[in-house]
Design a protein around this motif. Structure first.
Motif, short mmCIF file in Angstrom:
data_model
loop_
_atom_site.label_atom_id
_atom_site.label_comp_id
_atom_site.label_asym_id
_atom_site.label_seq_id
_atom_site.Cartn_x
_atom_site.Cartn_y
_atom_site.Cartn_z
N THR A 150 0.62 -1.29 0.05
CA THR A 150 -0.11 -0.14 -0.02
C THR A 150 0.71 1.24 -0.24
O THR A 150 1.92 1.33 0.40
CB THR A 150 -1.06 -0.23 1.05
OG1 THR A 150 -2.05 0.97 0.84
CG2 THR A 150 -0.43 0.27 2.44
N THR A 152 0.81 3.90 1.99
CA THR A 152 1.44 4.35 3.15
C THR A 152 2.77 3.64 3.41
O THR A 152 3.71 4.29 3.76
CB THR A 152 0.51 4.25 4.28
OG1 THR A 152 -0.54 5.17 4.31
CG2 THR A 152 1.02 4.41 5.72
N LYS A 179 -2.17 -2.19 -10.23
CA LYS A 179 -2.54 -2.31 -8.64
C LYS A 179 -3.46 -0.97 -8.42
O LYS A 179 -4.52 -1.02 -8.24
CB LYS A 179 -1.48 -2.51 -7.60
CG LYS A 179 -1.83 -2.89 -6.52
CD LYS A 179 -2.24 -1.66 -5.50
CE LYS A 179 -2.49 -2.09 -4.10
NZ LYS A 179 -2.79 -0.76 -3.21
N ASN A 184 -6.89 0.67 -5.43
CA ASN A 184 -6.99 1.85 -4.74
C ASN A 184 -8.50 2.73 -5.29
O ASN A 184 -8.97 2.88 -4.16
CB ASN A 184 -6.05 2.94 -4.84
CG ASN A 184 -4.66 2.30 -4.59
OD1 ASN A 184 -4.48 0.91 -4.65
ND2 ASN A 184 -3.96 2.96 -3.90
N CYS A 217 -7.36 6.70 -4.12
CA CYS A 217 -8.58 6.08 -3.26
C CYS A 217 -9.52 7.27 -3.17
O CYS A 217 -10.71 6.89 -3.29
CB CYS A 217 -8.13 5.65 -1.81
SG CYS A 217 -6.94 4.55 -1.98
N GLY A 218 -9.16 8.38 -3.02
CA GLY A 218 -10.15 9.58 -2.90
C GLY A 218 -10.90 9.67 -4.00
O GLY A 218 -12.42 9.89 -3.94
N THR A 235 -11.66 17.87 0.15
CA THR A 235 -10.64 18.62 0.91
C THR A 235 -9.25 18.04 0.51
O THR A 235 -9.01 16.86 0.30
CB THR A 235 -10.74 18.98 2.55
OG1 THR A 235 -9.93 17.46 2.95
CG2 THR A 235 -12.25 19.15 2.69
N VAL A 237 -4.70 19.11 -0.15
CA VAL A 237 -3.59 20.07 0.06
C VAL A 237 -2.92 20.33 -1.04
O VAL A 237 -1.54 21.42 -1.11
CB VAL A 237 -2.59 19.36 1.54
CG1 VAL A 237 -3.60 19.61 2.49
CG2 VAL A 237 -2.38 18.20 0.95
N GLN A 238 -2.96 19.55 -2.13
CA GLN A 238 -2.19 19.76 -3.44
C GLN A 238 -2.80 20.39 -4.48
O GLN A 238 -3.82 20.14 -4.89
CB GLN A 238 -1.98 18.36 -4.11
CG GLN A 238 -0.85 17.64 -3.35
CD GLN A 238 0.37 17.39 -3.78
OE1 GLN A 238 0.76 18.31 -4.61
NE2 GLN A 238 1.33 16.69 -3.24
N VAL A 241 -4.31 18.58 -7.66
CA VAL A 241 -5.23 17.57 -7.50
C VAL A 241 -6.48 18.29 -7.13
O VAL A 241 -7.27 18.01 -7.56
CB VAL A 241 -4.70 16.40 -6.48
CG1 VAL A 241 -5.74 15.61 -5.99
CG2 VAL A 241 -3.36 16.11 -6.60
N GLY A 270 -3.89 9.16 3.78
CA GLY A 270 -2.29 8.53 4.11
C GLY A 270 -1.59 9.66 5.39
O GLY A 270 -0.67 9.44 5.70
N SER A 292 -10.50 5.75 5.59
CA SER A 292 -10.30 4.35 4.64
C SER A 292 -9.02 4.61 4.44
O SER A 292 -8.56 3.89 3.70
CB SER A 292 -11.20 4.61 3.44
OG SER A 292 -11.36 3.25 3.34
N HIS A 294 -4.77 4.06 5.68
CA HIS A 294 -4.14 2.96 6.17
C HIS A 294 -4.01 3.08 7.82
O HIS A 294 -4.38 1.98 8.45
CB HIS A 294 -2.79 2.91 5.71
CG HIS A 294 -2.30 1.40 5.99
ND1 HIS A 294 -2.58 0.39 5.27
CD2 HIS A 294 -1.28 1.13 6.97
CE1 HIS A 294 -1.96 -0.75 6.10
NE2 HIS A 294 -1.25 -0.31 7.07
N ASN A 340 -13.53 0.27 5.33
CA ASN A 340 -13.83 -0.78 4.41
C ASN A 340 -13.49 -2.15 4.83
O ASN A 340 -14.22 -3.17 4.45
CB ASN A 340 -13.40 -0.43 2.85
CG ASN A 340 -11.54 -0.61 2.72
OD1 ASN A 340 -11.11 -0.19 3.88
ND2 ASN A 340 -11.04 -0.88 1.76
N LEU A 341 -12.48 -2.41 5.71
CA LEU A 341 -12.05 -3.52 6.37
C LEU A 341 -12.81 -4.08 7.64
O LEU A 341 -13.11 -4.85 7.91
CB LEU A 341 -10.77 -4.01 6.40
CG LEU A 341 -10.10 -4.24 4.97
CD1 LEU A 341 -8.81 -3.21 4.56
CD2 LEU A 341 -10.01 -5.56 4.73
N HIS A 347 -11.88 -5.09 -0.37
CA HIS A 347 -12.12 -4.85 -1.90
C HIS A 347 -12.69 -5.91 -2.05
O HIS A 347 -12.54 -7.27 -1.95
CB HIS A 347 -10.67 -4.49 -2.40
CG HIS A 347 -10.13 -3.13 -2.26
ND1 HIS A 347 -10.60 -2.44 -1.14
CD2 HIS A 347 -8.91 -2.71 -2.38
CE1 HIS A 347 -9.71 -1.48 -1.19
NE2 HIS A 347 -8.74 -1.67 -2.09
#
Ligand SMILES: NC(=O)c1ccc[n+]([C@@H]2O[C@H](COP(=O)([O-])OP(=O)(O)OC[C@H]3O[C@@H](n4cnc5c(N)ncnc54)[C@H](O)[C@@H]3O)[C@@H](O)[C@H]2O)c1
Length: 418
Positions: A150, A152, A179, A184, A217-218, A235, A237-238, A241, A270, A292, A294, A340-341, A347
């Motif tokens: 993953t 993280t 992957k 994700n 993921c988001g 929301t 910070v980049q 994105v 993350g 969701s 890690h 989710n887990l 998944h």
């Protein structure tokens, strides 16, 4: 040896493992080849992954290839106890995982799989690698290499390699296109929404869902939430994105504004302390908080506990109600761990098929090539990534075009224009 909740759960675990196998045709083809060729003959593998039906199929594939495998959970809340029982009782993969285990047991289980003196580590979040490097460094000389599942974990491993602290090569399975573009996005997307629905049974249509982080993921969670009829706020910070999210049609704002209008908040960054006291103080009565990402650090649980002077109680499975001094109630799902887990089944098998095909082929590649590798993080070799996509398309009965000779020449030329 193994440490599981109840061996009698094995038959139900077996049925569910078989159900997942029906959607994991790429891994099945690898398993068939591994059975014949035995590429992992005698290799000792310590795995630290979410103990789910899909992971069970991966463990059985590695064992079919001749490996000796032990499995521990990569999260205290994600274990499916019937799967742990089936693996231990029926597949010869001793498993150390009990859903809801405390922190001490979690680390006891990591140490138990390390007692195997592994030659390969398979990690999801790099906890196993960290314990090995910090507490059991004497064992590092046995290790040929490892894999990491993953985002993280990969971030942590790159930091270790940067500091010269990483003692063996590791393949970043997360970075394979087959992957992160699928697991994700489509996996976390669907299973996170599934978990919120299972835990709360709330209607999502017309609600405002705030998603922190518009990464791989988001964006999966956001598009699926929109598909359910929710108003989605992002929301970030980049700046680039955030711009992507905006042009995709989502509202974008800082958490201090989103906190006032959200009904459901989902963190998937993350990062740490993404929702903190200052945000909780602004949230409306009944707000639902889920993570969701890690680790369970994205929602500041300590701040939530401090604010809950009116009491904390478990209201439903996976729903804890925190009552604030003024009577407002905030609801935390799955104790702030990967929702989710913790509150669903992780998944769907069809995406894990690709992630775990990459895992199995990367372990084979690592065992073959470790002598030529440096102590750093490697991408999944492109030929493996492409092969997984090709096999998946074939399994789904989808054909695609191939370049004609003329097209191939054109795409490699620089002198053909108008
Ligand atoms: N739940 C699951 O089953 C599952 C599956 C895969 C990955 N993950 C985990 O989910 C997390 C995100 O993974 P990803 O692949 O999307 O990573 P990513 O790097 O693609 O995306 C993370 C995004 O979060 C943003 N971000 C960082 N700090 C933020 C903050 N304070 N506020 C708002 N946004 C912030 C980043 O700018 C980035 O765009 C990781 O912890 C990863 O390990 C979970």
């Amino acid at each position: 040896m193994a440490d599981i909740k109840d061996p009698a759960l094995a038959p139900s675990g077996r049925d569910r493992i078989e159900w997942a196998a029906g959607e994991m045709q790429v891994l099945a083809q690898i398993r068939e080849r591994f059975e014949k060729e035995q590429p992992l003959q005698g290799v000792r593998i310590a795995a630290c992954l979410h103990v789910t039906t899909e992971t069970a199929n991966l463990m059985e594939t590695l064992a079919a290839g001749g490996a000796e495998v032990l499995l521990a959970a990569s999260n205290p809340l994600s274990t499916q106890d019937d799967v742990a029982a089936a693996l231990t009782e029926q597949s010869g993969v001793e498993t150390f995982a009990i859903k809801g285990e405390d922190n001490d047991t979690y680390y006891k289980h990591l140490n138990a799989v390390l007692d195997l003196q592994p030659q390969v580590t398979m990690d999801d979040g790099a906890d196993l690698v960290t314990v090995l490097h910090t507490q059991r460094a004497d064992q590092l000389t046995h290790v040929l290499g490892g894999t990491e599942e993953t985002t993280t974990g990969v971030i942590r491993l790159r930091a270790m390699a940067g500091d010269g602290a990483l003692a063996y090569p590791i393949v970043s399975v997360n970075d394979a296109d087959t992957k992160h573009l699928f697991d994700n996005r489509f996996g976390t997307g669907q299973s996170t929404i599934d978990a919120v629905m299972r835990a709360t049974n709330r209607l999502l249509a017309g609600r405002t869902i705030v998603i922190a982080g518009y990464g791989m993921c988001g964006r999966g969670v956001a598009s699926r939430a929109r598909g359910m009829g929710a108003h989605v706020v992002i929301t970030e910070v980049q700046p680039t994105v955030a711009l992507e999210a905006l042009m995709e049609g989502f509202r974008v704002m800082p958490m201090r504004e989103a906190a006032r209008i959200g009904d459901i908040f989902i963190t998937v960054t993350g990062d740490t302390s993404v929702i903190r006291r200052e945000h909780m103080e602004l949230m409306g009565d009944g707000a639902i908080l889920a993570n969701s990402g890690h680790f369970d650090v994205e929602i500041d649980k300590e701040a939530l506990r401090d604010l809950a002077t009116g009491g904390i109680r478990r209201l439903r499975d996976s729903v804890d109600e925190y009552t604030l001094a003024d009577g407002r109630r905030l609801h935390l799902l799955g104790e702030g761990r990967l929702v989710n887990l913790a509150a669903a089944e992780g998944h769907p098998a069809a995406v894990m098929d690709m992630s775990f095909a990459n895992q199995a082929l990367s372990v084979e590649w690592m065992v073959k090539n470790h002598a030529d590798l440096e102590k750093r993080v490697y991408p999944v070799p492109e030929e493996i990534d492409r092969e997984v996509a090709r096999l998946k398309l074939r399994a789904m009965g989808v054909e695609i075009d191939t370049l004609t000779d003329e097209q191939d020449r054109y795409l490699h030329s620089w002198d053909q224009g108008t």
